[in-house]
Design a protein around this motif. Structure first.
Motif, PDB file in Angstrom:
ATOM      1  N   UNK A  95     -30.120  39.769 -46.461  1.00  0.00           N
ATOM      2  CA  UNK A  95     -29.011  39.951 -47.399  1.00  0.00           C
ATOM      3  C   UNK A  95     -27.953  40.899 -46.861  1.00  0.00           C
ATOM      4  N   UNK A  96     -28.325  41.804 -45.969  1.00  0.00           N
ATOM      5  CA  UNK A  96     -27.389  42.793 -45.453  1.00  0.00           C
ATOM      6  C   UNK A  96     -26.855  42.457 -44.073  1.00  0.00           C
ATOM      7  N   UNK A  97     -27.169  41.287 -43.567  1.00  0.00           N
ATOM      8  CA  UNK A  97     -26.681  40.882 -42.258  1.00  0.00           C
ATOM      9  C   UNK A  97     -26.429  39.380 -42.270  1.00  0.00           C
ATOM     10  N   UNK A  98     -25.921  38.872 -41.172  1.00  0.00           N
ATOM     11  CA  UNK A  98     -25.685  37.432 -41.058  1.00  0.00           C
ATOM     12  C   UNK A  98     -26.910  36.702 -40.520  1.00  0.00           C
ATOM     13  N   UNK A  99     -27.993  37.435 -40.269  1.00  0.00           N
ATOM     14  CA  UNK A  99     -29.219  36.833 -39.772  1.00  0.00           C
ATOM     15  C   UNK A  99     -30.090  36.376 -40.948  1.00  0.00           C
ATOM     16  N   UNK A 100     -30.978  35.437 -40.642  1.00  0.00           N
ATOM     17  CA  UNK A 100     -31.973  34.985 -41.616  1.00  0.00           C
ATOM     18  C   UNK A 100     -33.358  35.264 -41.053  1.00  0.00           C
ATOM     19  N   UNK A 101     -34.161  36.001 -41.818  1.00  0.00           N
ATOM     20  CA  UNK A 101     -35.517  36.361 -41.380  1.00  0.00           C
ATOM     21  C   UNK A 101     -36.529  35.726 -42.318  1.00  0.00           C
ATOM     22  N   UNK A 102     -37.500  35.031 -41.717  1.00  0.00           N
ATOM     23  CA  UNK A 102     -38.527  34.363 -42.511  1.00  0.00           C
ATOM     24  C   UNK A 102     -39.887  34.587 -41.860  1.00  0.00           C
ATOM     25  N   UNK A 103     -40.950  34.459 -42.678  1.00  0.00           N
ATOM     26  CA  UNK A 103     -42.320  34.492 -42.185  1.00  0.00           C
ATOM     27  C   UNK A 103     -42.915  33.121 -42.488  1.00  0.00           C
ATOM     28  N   UNK A 104     -43.156  32.332 -41.454  1.00  0.00           N
ATOM     29  CA  UNK A 104     -43.549  30.940 -41.649  1.00  0.00           C
ATOM     30  C   UNK A 104     -44.984  30.718 -41.181  1.00  0.00           C
ATOM     31  N   UNK A 105     -45.597  29.692 -41.793  1.00  0.00           N
ATOM     32  CA  UNK A 105     -46.959  29.328 -41.415  1.00  0.00           C
ATOM     33  C   UNK A 105     -47.283  27.974 -42.033  1.00  0.00           C
ATOM     34  N   UNK A 106     -48.220  27.277 -41.412  1.00  0.00           N
ATOM     35  CA  UNK A 106     -48.718  26.050 -42.012  1.00  0.00           C
ATOM     36  C   UNK A 106     -49.546  26.404 -43.259  1.00  0.00           C
ATOM     37  N   UNK A 107     -49.383  25.644 -44.323  1.00  0.00           N
ATOM     38  CA  UNK A 107     -50.096  25.887 -45.586  1.00  0.00           C
ATOM     39  C   UNK A 107     -49.951  27.336 -46.032  1.00  0.00           C
ATOM     40  N   UNK A 108     -48.724  27.810 -46.215  1.00  0.00           N
ATOM     41  CA  UNK A 108     -48.521  29.219 -46.577  1.00  0.00           C
ATOM     42  C   UNK A 108     -48.874  29.480 -48.033  1.00  0.00           C
ATOM     43  N   UNK A 109     -49.081  30.725 -48.345  1.00  0.00           N
ATOM     44  CA  UNK A 109     -49.338  31.118 -49.728  1.00  0.00           C
ATOM     45  C   UNK A 109     -48.059  31.029 -50.567  1.00  0.00           C
ATOM     46  N   UNK A 110     -46.935  31.232 -49.923  1.00  0.00           N
ATOM     47  CA  UNK A 110     -45.646  31.167 -50.601  1.00  0.00           C
ATOM     48  C   UNK A 110     -44.895  29.942 -50.084  1.00  0.00           C
ATOM     49  N   UNK A 111     -44.403  29.098 -50.990  1.00  0.00           N
ATOM     50  CA  UNK A 111     -43.712  27.884 -50.578  1.00  0.00           C
ATOM     51  C   UNK A 111     -42.448  28.181 -49.781  1.00  0.00           C
ATOM     52  N   UNK A 112     -41.869  29.371 -49.963  1.00  0.00           N
ATOM     53  CA  UNK A 112     -40.673  29.730 -49.200  1.00  0.00           C
ATOM     54  C   UNK A 112     -40.973  29.892 -47.722  1.00  0.00           C
ATOM     55  N   UNK A 113     -42.260  30.004 -47.376  1.00  0.00           N
ATOM     56  CA  UNK A 113     -42.653  30.180 -45.976  1.00  0.00           C
ATOM     57  C   UNK A 113     -43.015  28.871 -45.297  1.00  0.00           C
ATOM     58  N   UNK A 114     -42.702  27.744 -45.935  1.00  0.00           N
ATOM     59  CA  UNK A 114     -42.962  26.454 -45.314  1.00  0.00           C
ATOM     60  C   UNK A 114     -42.110  26.311 -44.046  1.00  0.00           C
ATOM     61  N   UNK A 115     -42.718  25.898 -42.938  1.00  0.00           N
ATOM     62  CA  UNK A 115     -41.947  25.774 -41.692  1.00  0.00           C
ATOM     63  C   UNK A 115     -41.117  24.501 -41.672  1.00  0.00           C
ATOM     64  N   UNK A 116     -39.950  24.573 -41.036  1.00  0.00           N
ATOM     65  CA  UNK A 116     -39.189  23.355 -40.779  1.00  0.00           C
ATOM     66  C   UNK A 116     -39.618  22.798 -39.426  1.00  0.00           C
ATOM     67  N   UNK A 117     -38.883  21.830 -38.919  1.00  0.00           N
ATOM     68  CA  UNK A 117     -39.295  21.158 -37.689  1.00  0.00           C
ATOM     69  C   UNK A 117     -39.335  22.122 -36.510  1.00  0.00           C
ATOM     70  N   UNK A 118     -38.329  22.985 -36.393  1.00  0.00           N
ATOM     71  CA  UNK A 118     -38.293  23.942 -35.289  1.00  0.00           C
ATOM     72  C   UNK A 118     -39.422  24.952 -35.423  1.00  0.00           C
TER      73      UNK A 118
END
Length: 309
Positions: A95-118
């Protein structure tokens, strides 16, 4: 081509060399700047993931202290779990920068952590043990971006929530994954926009091209002037000497030039040829005069003989 002047050929060759050199320089500079930009973004992504991982590890290593004050009187967990803190810090950083930071994993506990193709390709590489990092320039939400992912390895302090037995409910109310120490528990994904970097890259390319083009023009002009002085000007003098001989004046002698040994050798041979022609012409004139005198004497003798008869 044989009727084109040497200066014109040199000028055409210089124009072609200038165009080819500029095109090659633009391509080479663009590739180098692109690689430099990608390397800088890779290093920045590496630093950011290390910082995020350090925060995560700090929270995980001090989780037991937080858990002592994280339960209500009814035994409900309301503390700051390491995953919550890590995700919150990532969201705050985004929110404070132009970067996007995520924590991704297969079958994550949080749906927001679903990985895309990359992300999925990076996780596959991490799980296969074939990569310690994963990055590249690609498209994201219609824009060209640089993406960097680093694996999150399971450590001993992660086992309370993610270790054995699989399926058991942990303190946060989620089922444990059954991971072991050293397993890949996901990845930190950082997305960096390329707008500023591309503008800087284009500006740097233009500066390099202008500098290289200016230096190249100066060098080619110097070469052109040198060729004119060392080659075409001496040849023009020799041509003028030939035209003088053709006009009937054999008393021609060209001075040595400052051009080169080869040109001076040609001048010497020309002077030698002109001298030989002059001598041959002088001898021929003497022979003609002698023959004429002999003929006059013979005619005079014949007239005298006719007179006597």
């Amino acid at each position: 081509m044989g009727n084109i002047k040497l200066k014109t050929k040199f000028a055409g060759l210089i124009v072609v060399l200038l165009a080819v050199s500029l095109i090659a320089n633009i391509g080479w500079t663009t590739v180098n700047k692109r690689a430099q930009m990608e390397n800088e973004l890779r290093e920045k992504g590496m630093v950011l993931t290390q910082q995020m991982d350090a925060v995560w590890e700090f929270m995980a290593s001090n989780q037991y202290r937080l858990e002592q004050i994280s339960y209500t009187e009814d035994g409900v967990y309301q503390g700051l779990h390491c995953a919550i803190v890590g995700r919150s810090i990532g969201a705050l950083f985004t929110s404070q920068s132009s970067y996007t930071t995520r924590f991704v994993n297969f079958n994550p506990r949080n749906l927001a952590d679903e990985p895309d193709e990359f992300d999925a390709a990076a996780l596959d590489a991490f799980n296969a043990g074939s990569a310690a990092e994963y990055y590249g320039i690609t498209e994201y939400e219609g824009e060209e971006v640089f993406r960097y992912l680093a694996p999150m390895r399971i450590e001993e302090n992660c086992l309370d929530c993610h270790g054995e037995p699989a399926g058991e409910i942990d303190v946060t109310g989620y089922e444990k994954e059954g991971w072991s120490i050293g397993d890949v528990g996901g990845a930190i994904s950082i997305i960096m926009p390329l707008d500023v970097y591309q503008d800087n890259e284009q500006s740097a390319v233009m500066q390099d091209v202008v500098f290289f083009g200016g230096m190249l023009v100066v060098c080619l002009v110097i070469i052109y002037l040198a060729l004119s002085y060392l080659v075409t000007r001496p040849l023009s003098k020799i041509q003028a000497g030939v035209e003088t001989i053709q006009a009937g004046n054999l008393n021609v002698e060209l001075a040595h030039t400052e051009s080169s040994r080869e040109v001076n050798r040609l001048v010497e041979e020309f002077n030698g040829m002109a001298h030989e022609l002059s001598q041959m012409y002088g001898n021929l004139e003497a022979q003609v005069a002698d023959r004429t005198a002999q003929l006059e004497r013979a005619n005079l003798l014949l007239e005298e003989q006719r007179a006597q008869l």
